[in-house]
Design a protein around this motif. Structure first.
Motif, short mmCIF file in Angstrom:
data_model
loop_
_atom_site.label_atom_id
_atom_site.label_comp_id
_atom_site.label_asym_id
_atom_site.label_seq_id
_atom_site.Cartn_x
_atom_site.Cartn_y
_atom_site.Cartn_z
N ASN A 186 0.86 -1.18 0.00
CA ASN A 186 0.00 0.00 0.00
C ASN A 186 0.90 1.24 0.00
OD1 ASN A 186 -1.85 2.09 0.53
ND2 ASN A 186 -3.22 0.66 1.55
N LYS A 203 -9.46 1.79 5.19
CA LYS A 203 -9.22 0.91 4.06
C LYS A 203 -9.16 1.78 2.82
CE LYS A 203 -10.73 -3.50 2.15
NZ LYS A 203 -11.74 -4.58 2.22
N GLN A 204 -7.98 1.82 2.19
CA GLN A 204 -7.77 2.79 1.13
C GLN A 204 -8.69 2.55 -0.08
OE1 GLN A 204 -3.74 3.03 -0.28
NE2 GLN A 204 -4.02 5.06 -1.12
N TYR A 205 -8.85 1.28 -0.42
CA TYR A 205 -9.69 0.94 -1.57
C TYR A 205 -10.67 -0.16 -1.17
CZ TYR A 205 -5.96 3.36 -4.07
OH TYR A 205 -5.05 4.28 -4.48
N SER A 206 -11.81 -0.18 -1.82
CA SER A 206 -12.81 -1.20 -1.55
C SER A 206 -12.40 -2.52 -2.20
CB SER A 206 -14.18 -0.76 -2.09
OG SER A 206 -14.13 -0.67 -3.51
N ILE A 247 -12.74 -2.51 -6.00
CA ILE A 247 -11.64 -1.88 -6.74
C ILE A 247 -10.46 -2.83 -6.87
CG2 ILE A 247 -9.93 -0.03 -6.69
CD1 ILE A 247 -12.65 0.93 -7.50
N TYR A 248 -10.12 -3.52 -5.77
CA TYR A 248 -9.02 -4.49 -5.82
C TYR A 248 -9.31 -5.59 -6.83
CZ TYR A 248 -6.42 -2.72 -1.77
OH TYR A 248 -5.66 -1.96 -0.92
N CYS A 269 -9.02 -4.29 -10.38
CA CYS A 269 -7.61 -4.10 -10.75
C CYS A 269 -6.93 -5.44 -11.04
CB CYS A 269 -6.87 -3.36 -9.64
SG CYS A 269 -7.34 -1.63 -9.52
#
Length: 257
Positions: free
Chosen positions: A76, A111-114, A117-118, A121
């Motif tokens: 991260n 949590k930076q991204y849901s 999104i992960y 990606c």
């Protein structure tokens, strides 16, 4: 100055950075900078790939020693950058000890991204790497299907707490087996090697190996060696998973791969 809160702040900053995949020397430098603002006679920091330790001591205070085990690690870069920025602002006197501690607490819980999104990606990474390696549209389509299997295994991994070795091996074995059988049964004209290579890309230990080299060059030989072993085990898991998937796929299809 609240020395105990200062030690807690340094420990929290180190924890967030190490869990986010920062190099050992970078974590030590950030923690040391925070502790040095105390002006205490003794400020020591020791960071390993799985543990944090610090000591803060001065004739005017009771010695403070803290240690924390780090069991989960990932990548991260956003968190690493944010902690670096906060520590520099605190050391420059731009924010108070209470402010940096509260900001770090919020960052550690954030949590930076849901998950969506992960997962998206992961799908894009697999498809794009397959095309980058020379695959065609059909290869990219099959790679997208195998990426969906990786996502499903990631969800299972999160719920059941499987270790990284088992996750990498099982996920790639299932994805490789499914693609190889699908290609043979439906007689799809595709480059199986490129599809498998693209599928494996999100799981390869590139960051771990890079950090291992950087730690070793900085003289952190224990952490460097530990990260090398971690990268090697992940690579073995990926290779074993691909080998198992291809072997069972060949067995099911009668050797038509």
């Amino acid at each position: 100055m609240d020395y105990r809160k200062l030690a807690d702040t340094a420990m929290l900053a180190g924890k967030i950075m190490l869990q986010a995949g920062a190099e050992t020397y970078r974590v030590e430098d950030t923690m040391q900078r925070i502790l040095d603002t105390s002006g205490a006679e003794t400020t020591e920091v020791l960071v390993l790939s799985t543990a944090l330790m610090l000591t803060l001591d001065d004739p005017s205070i009771n010695e403070i020693s803290k240690m924390q085990r780090i069991s989960t690690r990932g990548t991260n870069l956003g968190h690493i950058c944010t902690v670096n920025g906060l520590s520099r602002k605190y050391c420059a006197g731009e924010i108070s000890l209470e402010e940096i501690y509260e900001k770090l607490k919020l960052l550690g819980e954030k949590k930076q991204y849901s998950s969506g999104i992960y997962n998206l990606c992961t799908l894009i990474t697999v498809v794009m790497f397959t095309l980058l390696l020379g695959g065609n549209a059909m290869d990219a389509l099959l790679a997208g299907g195998s990426a969906i299997l990786l996502v499903l295994f990631q969800m299972m991994f999160a719920k059941r707490g499987l270790n990284q070795f088992m996750y990498h091996m099982a996920a790639l074995a299932c994805a490789t087996f499914s693609v190889s059988v699908l290609q043979a049964v439906l007689h799809i004209d595709c480059n199986l090697e490129l599809v498998v290579a693209g599928t494996a890309m999100p799981l390869l230990p590139g960051v771990a190996l890079t950090n291992a080299i950087r730690d070793t060059l900085q003289g952190d030989y224990i952490s460097g060696a530990a990260r090398v072993v971690e990268a090697f085990i992940r690579a073995v898991a990926c290779a074993a998973g691909i080998g198992i998937g291809l072997s069972f796929g060949s067995l099911v299809t009668g050797g038509v791969l």
